[in-house]
Every structure is written in C-alpha cells, then in structure tokens.
Design a protein around this motif. Structure first.
Motif, PDB file in Angstrom:
ATOM      1  N   LYS A 240       0.806  -1.213   0.000  1.00  0.00           N
ATOM      2  CA  LYS A 240       0.000   0.000   0.000  1.00  0.00           C
ATOM      3  C   LYS A 240       0.843   1.268   0.000  1.00  0.00           C
ATOM      4  O   LYS A 240       0.422   2.303  -0.502  1.00  0.00           O
ATOM      5  CB  LYS A 240      -0.931   0.007   1.220  1.00  0.00           C
ATOM      6  CG  LYS A 240      -2.103  -0.949   1.064  1.00  0.00           C
ATOM      7  CD  LYS A 240      -3.313  -0.463   1.822  1.00  0.00           C
ATOM      8  CE  LYS A 240      -4.545  -1.292   1.509  1.00  0.00           C
ATOM      9  NZ  LYS A 240      -4.362  -2.737   1.705  1.00  0.00           N
ATOM     10  N   ASP A 241       2.066   1.194   0.548  1.00  0.00           N
ATOM     11  CA  ASP A 241       2.892   2.395   0.624  1.00  0.00           C
ATOM     12  C   ASP A 241       3.361   2.858  -0.753  1.00  0.00           C
ATOM     13  O   ASP A 241       3.771   3.985  -0.934  1.00  0.00           O
ATOM     14  CB  ASP A 241       4.099   2.148   1.529  1.00  0.00           C
ATOM     15  CG  ASP A 241       4.816   0.860   1.165  1.00  0.00           C
ATOM     16  OD1 ASP A 241       4.110  -0.124   0.870  1.00  0.00           O
ATOM     17  OD2 ASP A 241       6.061   0.838   1.155  1.00  0.00           O
ATOM     18  N   GLU A 242       3.311   1.952  -1.746  1.00  0.00           N
ATOM     19  CA  GLU A 242       3.786   2.325  -3.084  1.00  0.00           C
ATOM     20  C   GLU A 242       2.775   3.143  -3.859  1.00  0.00           C
ATOM     21  O   GLU A 242       3.102   3.761  -4.867  1.00  0.00           O
ATOM     22  CB  GLU A 242       4.113   1.070  -3.891  1.00  0.00           C
ATOM     23  CG  GLU A 242       5.514   0.578  -3.691  1.00  0.00           C
ATOM     24  CD  GLU A 242       5.824  -0.562  -4.636  1.00  0.00           C
ATOM     25  OE1 GLU A 242       5.313  -0.538  -5.767  1.00  0.00           O
ATOM     26  OE2 GLU A 242       6.540  -1.471  -4.220  1.00  0.00           O
ATOM     27  N   TRP A 243       1.494   3.124  -3.432  1.00  0.00           N
ATOM     28  CA  TRP A 243       0.451   3.752  -4.234  1.00  0.00           C
ATOM     29  C   TRP A 243       0.637   5.263  -4.271  1.00  0.00           C
ATOM     30  O   TRP A 243       0.923   5.887  -3.261  1.00  0.00           O
ATOM     31  CB  TRP A 243      -0.932   3.369  -3.721  1.00  0.00           C
ATOM     32  CG  TRP A 243      -1.206   1.959  -4.092  1.00  0.00           C
ATOM     33  CD1 TRP A 243      -0.686   0.867  -3.481  1.00  0.00           C
ATOM     34  CD2 TRP A 243      -1.971   1.486  -5.185  1.00  0.00           C
ATOM     35  NE1 TRP A 243      -1.088  -0.263  -4.134  1.00  0.00           N
ATOM     36  CE2 TRP A 243      -1.884   0.092  -5.184  1.00  0.00           C
ATOM     37  CE3 TRP A 243      -2.723   2.120  -6.171  1.00  0.00           C
ATOM     38  CZ2 TRP A 243      -2.523  -0.679  -6.139  1.00  0.00           C
ATOM     39  CZ3 TRP A 243      -3.366   1.349  -7.105  1.00  0.00           C
ATOM     40  CH2 TRP A 243      -3.260  -0.050  -7.087  1.00  0.00           C
ATOM     41  N   GLY A 244       0.483   5.806  -5.471  1.00  0.00           N
ATOM     42  CA  GLY A 244       0.739   7.224  -5.675  1.00  0.00           C
ATOM     43  C   GLY A 244       2.173   7.469  -6.091  1.00  0.00           C
ATOM     44  O   GLY A 244       2.512   8.503  -6.631  1.00  0.00           O
ATOM     45  N   LYS A 245       3.047   6.477  -5.853  1.00  0.00           N
ATOM     46  CA  LYS A 245       4.444   6.644  -6.249  1.00  0.00           C
ATOM     47  C   LYS A 245       4.799   5.686  -7.377  1.00  0.00           C
ATOM     48  O   LYS A 245       5.950   5.608  -7.782  1.00  0.00           O
ATOM     49  CB  LYS A 245       5.364   6.383  -5.041  1.00  0.00           C
ATOM     50  CG  LYS A 245       5.254   7.446  -3.964  1.00  0.00           C
ATOM     51  CD  LYS A 245       6.048   7.040  -2.734  1.00  0.00           C
ATOM     52  CE  LYS A 245       5.251   7.280  -1.464  1.00  0.00           C
ATOM     53  NZ  LYS A 245       5.583   6.296  -0.418  1.00  0.00           N
ATOM     54  N   GLY A 246       3.838   4.930  -7.865  1.00  0.00           N
ATOM     55  CA  GLY A 246       4.127   4.045  -8.983  1.00  0.00           C
ATOM     56  C   GLY A 246       3.887   2.588  -8.658  1.00  0.00           C
ATOM     57  O   GLY A 246       4.799   1.769  -8.734  1.00  0.00           O
ATOM     58  N   ALA A 247       2.668   2.243  -8.280  1.00  0.00           N
ATOM     59  CA  ALA A 247       2.336   0.843  -8.028  1.00  0.00           C
ATOM     60  C   ALA A 247       1.868   0.215  -9.336  1.00  0.00           C
ATOM     61  O   ALA A 247       0.935   0.709  -9.973  1.00  0.00           O
ATOM     62  CB  ALA A 247       1.236   0.743  -6.975  1.00  0.00           C
ATOM     63  N   ILE A 248       2.513  -0.869  -9.735  1.00  0.00           N
ATOM     64  CA  ILE A 248       2.265  -1.434 -11.061  1.00  0.00           C
ATOM     65  C   ILE A 248       0.850  -2.001 -11.180  1.00  0.00           C
ATOM     66  O   ILE A 248       0.253  -1.973 -12.260  1.00  0.00           O
ATOM     67  CB  ILE A 248       3.341  -2.496 -11.393  1.00  0.00           C
ATOM     68  CG1 ILE A 248       3.312  -2.823 -12.893  1.00  0.00           C
ATOM     69  CG2 ILE A 248       3.179  -3.746 -10.535  1.00  0.00           C
ATOM     70  CD1 ILE A 248       4.536  -3.551 -13.369  1.00  0.00           C
ATOM     71  N   GLU A 249       0.266  -2.470 -10.058  1.00  0.00           N
ATOM     72  CA  GLU A 249      -1.108  -2.979 -10.122  1.00  0.00           C
ATOM     73  C   GLU A 249      -2.069  -1.877 -10.547  1.00  0.00           C
ATOM     74  O   GLU A 249      -3.094  -2.135 -11.172  1.00  0.00           O
ATOM     75  CB  GLU A 249      -1.570  -3.504  -8.753  1.00  0.00           C
ATOM     76  CG  GLU A 249      -0.750  -4.649  -8.194  1.00  0.00           C
ATOM     77  CD  GLU A 249       0.295  -4.145  -7.221  1.00  0.00           C
ATOM     78  OE1 GLU A 249       0.875  -3.068  -7.459  1.00  0.00           O
ATOM     79  OE2 GLU A 249       0.541  -4.826  -6.215  1.00  0.00           O
ATOM     80  N   GLY A 250      -1.737  -0.640 -10.191  1.00  0.00           N
ATOM     81  CA  GLY A 250      -2.598   0.492 -10.522  1.00  0.00           C
ATOM     82  C   GLY A 250      -2.593   0.823 -12.001  1.00  0.00           C
ATOM     83  O   GLY A 250      -3.428   1.589 -12.476  1.00  0.00           O
ATOM     84  N   VAL A 251      -1.627   0.267 -12.745  1.00  0.00           N
ATOM     85  CA  VAL A 251      -1.656   0.400 -14.204  1.00  0.00           C
ATOM     86  C   VAL A 251      -2.341  -0.823 -14.813  1.00  0.00           C
ATOM     87  O   VAL A 251      -3.197  -0.702 -15.684  1.00  0.00           O
ATOM     88  CB  VAL A 251      -0.220   0.532 -14.773  1.00  0.00           C
ATOM     89  CG1 VAL A 251      -0.262   0.636 -16.288  1.00  0.00           C
ATOM     90  CG2 VAL A 251       0.471   1.742 -14.179  1.00  0.00           C
ATOM     91  N   ALA A 252      -1.971  -2.004 -14.307  1.00  0.00           N
ATOM     92  CA  ALA A 252      -2.430  -3.257 -14.906  1.00  0.00           C
ATOM     93  C   ALA A 252      -3.947  -3.406 -14.812  1.00  0.00           C
ATOM     94  O   ALA A 252      -4.612  -3.667 -15.818  1.00  0.00           O
ATOM     95  CB  ALA A 252      -1.740  -4.436 -14.226  1.00  0.00           C
ATOM     96  N   GLY A 253      -4.511  -3.231 -13.615  1.00  0.00           N
ATOM     97  CA  GLY A 253      -5.944  -3.446 -13.411  1.00  0.00           C
ATOM     98  C   GLY A 253      -6.806  -2.506 -14.250  1.00  0.00           C
ATOM     99  O   GLY A 253      -7.622  -2.956 -15.058  1.00  0.00           O
ATOM    100  N   PRO A 254      -6.627  -1.190 -14.087  1.00  0.00           N
ATOM    101  CA  PRO A 254      -7.462  -0.256 -14.848  1.00  0.00           C
ATOM    102  C   PRO A 254      -7.325  -0.412 -16.361  1.00  0.00           C
ATOM    103  O   PRO A 254      -8.327  -0.289 -17.086  1.00  0.00           O
ATOM    104  CB  PRO A 254      -6.945   1.111 -14.402  1.00  0.00           C
ATOM    105  CG  PRO A 254      -6.417   0.876 -13.038  1.00  0.00           C
ATOM    106  CD  PRO A 254      -5.842  -0.500 -13.062  1.00  0.00           C
ATOM    107  N   GLU A 255      -6.118  -0.692 -16.854  1.00  0.00           N
ATOM    108  CA  GLU A 255      -5.960  -0.831 -18.301  1.00  0.00           C
ATOM    109  C   GLU A 255      -6.719  -2.047 -18.817  1.00  0.00           C
ATOM    110  O   GLU A 255      -7.322  -2.022 -19.881  1.00  0.00           O
ATOM    111  CB  GLU A 255      -4.479  -0.942 -18.671  1.00  0.00           C
ATOM    112  CG  GLU A 255      -3.728   0.353 -18.544  1.00  0.00           C
ATOM    113  CD  GLU A 255      -4.391   1.469 -19.337  1.00  0.00           C
ATOM    114  OE1 GLU A 255      -4.409   1.400 -20.567  1.00  0.00           O
ATOM    115  OE2 GLU A 255      -4.924   2.396 -18.710  1.00  0.00           O
ATOM    116  N   SER A 256      -6.667  -3.119 -18.031  1.00  0.00           N
ATOM    117  CA  SER A 256      -7.412  -4.316 -18.391  1.00  0.00           C
ATOM    118  C   SER A 256      -8.915  -4.033 -18.358  1.00  0.00           C
ATOM    119  O   SER A 256      -9.664  -4.459 -19.246  1.00  0.00           O
ATOM    120  CB  SER A 256      -7.024  -5.427 -17.419  1.00  0.00           C
ATOM    121  OG  SER A 256      -7.824  -6.541 -17.587  1.00  0.00           O
TER     122      SER A 256
END
Lengths: 179, 499
Positions: free
Chosen positions: B289-305
């Motif tokens: 959770k600490d990575e969110w906002g700084k570049g969490a890869i799941e935050g790109v993968a999920g929404p793009e899918s």
C-alpha cells in the motif's frame, strides 16, 4: 499577443462590461433561444399536404425539440444568473490561464475557407498543402525551410494513398494532370 | 455451440491475407493516432473513417476494430509517458503509470498496460462471443416501442450520467437533435429546416458532424489556448516485465475485466467509471500500500485491463441493440449507417459474415496489438515529441480530407467548419460533446420508431409502453432521473463538503 486592452470608458460602463464578460454564457442562452425559435417557426409554417400515415406527422418532433430548446435556454439562463458556470474543457495542450487567442482562431478559419475554395480549381494536393502549411503557421510554426516541404509531401502522399490505393476519389487538379 | 461455429466462420473471414492486412493497418494507424497527444479514441476513429470509404463493409469493420483497440492502447501510452491524459478513461493510467515512468520504470508500466489491454480485451471479447448472440436472440422480437425506449434511455443516460451539469448536457443533446432534423423527413419526404436549399435537403452527414465536433472543434479550441512549452515526454526503452512484476500483476489483469465489461455494456460513460473502480479495488487488495501514488504497477495493470474489457462490453450493446454507450461506439454506429447497415438484433441474422468477421478480428487485432506494440513502444514514444503546430494542422488537414471524401463537395467543408465552430463554443461553455453526437446519430432513428409505434397503436400513447421490455427500460430511466434526488436526500443528512 501584442494587442493590449485599453479601457478608457468610465467606471459604470466598465462595470457593465465586466458583468457581461463574466456572464458571457448568457450568449449560449440567446443562441439556444434563437435556434428554438427557428425550429418552431420552421415546424409551424410547414404545410403538410402529403397524406399523413399515423397520428404523428413530420411536425411533431420538431415542435417538441423547439420547445425543448426554449425551455433549456431559460433554465440555463437561470443557472448562469444564479452563479452556475460551464466549465471550459481542459486538455493536454490547453492552457486556460491565458486569455483566448482569437487571432489564431480567426486565422485558422480563414485558412480553412481559403483551402476549401482552392480545392476545386487547384486540386487537392495544392489545397491540402496550403491548409497544412497555413494552419501550422497560424499555430506558431515559423520553419520556412521545413514547413512547406512537410505540407507538400503530406498532401501528395495523402492524395496518392486515398485516390489511388484506397479508392476514395480526390480531385488532382491541373498539377496532377501535368505529372 | 452455435456461437462457436459462427466464430470459427468469422476467423475464416478475418484470417484471409487481405483482411489480416487491414487489421494490421488498423492497429498501427489506431495506435499511432491514439498516441498523439490531444487525440482520444473517438477523434482517432472519426478521423480515420474516410480511410475505409473505399473498402467493402467487412474489410472496413475489420480495420475499424483494429483502430478502436489501437487508439485505446495508444491513449494509455500518452498518459504514462506524458502525464497529461487526453480523455477521461486514461486519467487513471497516469496516476500510477507516470510516477513509474519518472522512477525509470516506464518500460514496466508500458508492458503492464499492454498486457493488461491484451488480457482485458481477450476476456471481454470472449464474454462478447458468449453474450451477444443470446442478447440478440432475446431482443429479436422487440419492436418499435422497445427501440424507442432504448433510444430514450441513451439520450437520458448521456445527458445525466456524464458531465457535471444536466442542463448543459440536455442543451447539447437538443443541438444534436436539431442538426439531425435537417433534411427530408424519412417517412413523408417533408422538407425540414432546409430553407429551400438543395444541399440541406440531403441532411447533414453524421460523419461531418462527428469530425466537425470532435476534430475541428478541438483543434480550434486548442489553438485559442495553446500551451507554450508543454510537458516533456519521458524517454522509454522496450517494454518488459520481471518475474516479480508478473507475480504482482497477473491477478489485476484478470480482475479488471470483471469490472470493465459490465460497465461498458450499459450506458454509464464507457471506461471512465470502471477504470476508477478497478484502481480503487486494486489499491484495497494490494499488499504494497505504501507504493500507491508513487508508482504501483497494479494500478496500471488493473485499470488498463478494465478499460479494454469495457470496450468489448460497449460492442455488445452496440451490435445487438444499436445502442452506442460511448463516443467511439457512436462514431462506429455512424460508420455502420454509411454502409446502410443497421446494428440491432437482426444484424446477427442478416450480416453474419460481417458481425463474426468483426468479432474474430477483435481477437486477431489484440494479438497484433501485443506483438506490434511491445517492440514498437520506443517509436510510439517518439511521436509524443511532435511539434504542436504540426499536430493540430494535421488534425485540420485530415478532418478536411474526411469531410470532402464524404461527397466530394466543397460545401461540405464549409458545413464542417461551421460545426467545428459550434464544437468550439461548446467546449468554451462546458457543453459536453457526446450528447450532441448521440442526438445526431440516434435522433432521426428515434423519431422513426416513435412514429411507427404510434401508427401501430393508432395514436394511443399506451402503444409506447405496451411491452414488458419497454416498461423495464422506462423504469431504468426513472431511476436514472431520480438518482440526483436520492443523492440529495442522502447528502442532506450529512454536512455538505462543498458548495
């Protein structure tokens, strides 16, 4: 960019003007109102002599749309006067902090119309090149060595691809007749 | 497995060398145009419409499928590398993708997005294959009142679900309906809003309206407010993913479509809501959770899918009901009308080769997209450096080509410019563009269905609500309309946060 706004009018007039500028969205209401009146007039002056099948003729929907336009113009006016504002659209290349650059817009409109007038006498390759170069110039590109070349190549390739490869006819004009 | 056999037939159509070429060309063009900053998928599809004029419908729609998916993928590249999303669906991609690119993980972000698109598109299209024939079968008996109800739903949905102001959405819809009225009345041949002009008697071509509002309107609007010295794109190498990244993202890729697909199929604004929902879901489920906002890869993968799957969902309602739920679908519907094809439940019976060829080419397009975009990403990234004067001059140039190609008449270019100026004014005063486009495309159709329904019922208004289907749709409309009131009741119990 070089034009400066000189405001020499007395204070009340300036106040009125700034009120108008702030409420310029009322212009949209006026346009909608005018459009509504136009649609309604057209619908009501329609003489339907063709035997009508069914109870709903060609007039009904225009009348509904016309009334809708009048109503929405009024609602929008109320919204604007109560302080509602349509949010200007942002974007990647849009900077809303600067006032609108009307000179560029007018230049683009002029160039577009000029190119449209050229398309039939001069052919698409010439008109297209004029359009691209002119628009790029209006938008601030001043590379006199590069811009016309890009415009000519783009226009010519587009002409060949559409007219010869994709089967979408475009007028070649006298230039293509020579080549 | 009737659908399976039909799909195999579709592959037979899509995999001929020539159609494969059109699909590849569509994917390349779509990605290239979609990557260009300032061009969203709707404008990309509208600008590329004339490319397909000379083709037969099957080839044209195969190419279109490639353009659609290509443009969607291209948009996320722009978001990740430039952090200035051109359309609302790509906003989420920028939230985690751009910090990743800044931290030197742009390659991974692009790979996560590309594979996310692939996974979402694949799952979404499989759901489309399973669902679409069923929906078409269910809908095959629906008549004029039902169609009219669906179109009213589309009108209400685009004006009240999207955008911030219902009044402005309605104003935009009415402008579109007015443009749609111009020409000869389809049922009686009565001239409407033609003012005696022969040019106007033919009506205003929907392609000219779409290109004018999306492309010319946008170019003029940007010209008035051009940002001097815009953001610099972040250079990027060939996308790849490490083992750790794959371990983190594979679940996100699979979860995205579950959120994206249903939202694409209903008129709820396309990819905007599901990408955001997917982002929130991934964040909640994430172990880092600490990575969110700084570049969490799941935050790109999920929404793009999710975005890619919602595009497939959009096609379900577009193909089976003729109901466009996004701007891109609206433009595609216009393209169908160009060929005199009416999407709807009968499409699967009347044009099986076209529909299944189109669906099969979605699969083909997705594979091509993945195969082309991973190696080509550095090339696409270079497109982001295009000087803005060339970009917007090019948009005007191709818009002019498209409008002229419709009928080969100069007057069409003048119409295009006038509609572009309307689009400019709409952008200035916050009138959304989509309702106007939907109004132009569906307006004449809705009127015809309304009149047909009333003819059948001999003028009685009950003829509009005499089927369970229509009643259901109207119930949904009432819910949509009542939603702000309900929200108001809820928020009144809490102190208001904003004025």
């Amino acid at each position: 960019m070089t034009t400066t706004r000189t405001d020499s009018s007395p204070a009340p007039a300036a106040g009125r003007r700034s009120w108008l500028r702030e409420h310029s969205e009322l212009g949209v209401c006026v346009m909608l109102l005018a459009l509504g009146a136009l649609v309604l007039t057209d619908a009501l002056t329609m003489d339907v002599d063709i035997t009508q099948r069914g109870p709903v003729g060609p007039k009904t929907v225009p009348i509904v749309v016309g009334i809708g336009l009048l109503v929405i113009a009024a609602l929008l006016a109320v919204d604007v006067l109560r302080g509602g504002r349509g949010e200007a659209e942002g974007g990647e290349d849009v900077d809303l902090s600067e006032p609108a650059d009307w000179r560029t817009v007018l230049l683009l409109v002029g160039i577009f119309l000029g190119a449209a007038a050229l398309i039939e006498p001069a052919g698409f390759p010439v008109a297209g090149a004029v359009l691209f170069w002119g628009a790029a110039f209006a938008l601030g590109s001043r590379r006199v060595d590069r811009d016309p070349l890009i415009a000519a190549v783009l226009s010519l390739i587009t002409y060949v691809v559409f007219d010869k490869l994709l089967g979408v006819p475009l007028p070649g004009g006298p230039l293509m007749g020579v080549l | 497995m009737d659908a399976f056999n039909s799909l195999m037939g579709g592959f037979g159509t899509a995999l001929t060398p020539l159609n494969l070429l059109w699909a590849a060309l569509g994917v390349l063009l779509g990605t290239a145009i979609g990557v260009l900053p300032g061009i969203g998928p709707a404008m990309a599809v509208a600008l590329l419409l004339p490319v397909t004029y000379g083709l037969d419908p099957v080839a044209a729609f195969i190419m279109f499928a490639g353009i659609y998916y290509g443009a969607m993928f291209g948009g996320s590249t722009t978001s990740i590398l430039l952090n200035t999303p051109g359309e609302s669906a790509a906003v989420v991609a920028a939230m985690e993708g751009n910090p990743m690119a800044k931290a030197g993980r742009g390659s991974q972000a692009l790979a996560a997005a590309a594979i996310g698109h692939f996974a979402g598109g694949m799952i979404g299209t499989i759901l489309l294959v399973i669902l679409a024939p069923t929906v078409a079968d269910l809908a095959v008996d629906i008549g004029a009142p039902d169609y009219f109800a669906i179109m009213v739903l589309a009108f209400i949905a685009v004006t009240s679900v999207l955008g911030s102001s219902r009044i402005r959405g309605l104003a935009s819809l009415l402008i579109g309906l007015t443009i749609g009225l111009v020409g000869l009345d389809q049922m009686t041949g009565q001239q409407r809003l033609t003012f005696g002009s022969l040019q106007l008697a033919d009506g205003i071509d929907v392609v000219i309206v779409a290109v004018g509002l999306f492309a010319i309107g946008e170019a003029l609007w940007v010209a008035a407010h051009l940002r001097r010295g815009g953001a610099e794109p972040i250079p990027v190498g060939r996308p790849w993913l490490g083992r750790d990244d794959v371990k983190r993202t594979w679940k996100s890729w699979l979860r995205g479509p579950l959120i994206g697909f249903p939202f694409g199929a209903i008129p709820a604004g396309g990819a905007e809501i599901p990408t955001f929902l997917s982002y929130v879901t991934e964040k909640r489920l994430s172990k880092n959770k600490d990575e969110w906002g700084k570049g969490a890869i799941e935050g790109v993968a999920g929404p793009e899918s999710a975005a890619s799957a919602s595009a497939a969902g959009t096609l379900v309602s577009m193909l089976t009901l003729g109901l466009p739920t996004t701007a891109v679908a609206a433009v595609m519907l216009a393209a169908f009308q160009q060929y005199g094809i009416q999407p709807g439940p009968l499409l699967f019976d009347r044009e099986p080769e076209l529909v299944w060829g189109l669906i099969a080419s979605l699969f083909v397009g997705m594979v091509l997209l993945l195969a082309l975009n991973l190696p080509l990403a550095p090339v696409w990234a270079k497109l982001l450096r295009i000087p803005r004067p060339y970009l917007y001059a090019g948009i005007m140039f191709f818009a002019a080509v498209g409008a002229y190609a419709v009928g080969g008449e100069v007057i069409d270019l003048v119409t295009l410019l006038v509609i572009g100026l309307i689009g400019f004014g709409m952008r200035r005063y916050g009138l959304p563009i989509l309702p106007a486009v939907i109004g132009v495309i569906l307006g004449p159709n809705a009127e015809q269905q309304l009149r047909r329904a009333l003819q059948i019922s001999d003028g009685s208004v009950t003829g509009l609500v005499n089927t369970p289907f229509a009643v259901t749709v109207y119930a949904v409309i009432v819910l949509l309309l009542a939603w702000p009131l309900l929200k108001l009741l809820v928020s009144r119990r809490r102190p208001r946060a904003d004025a």
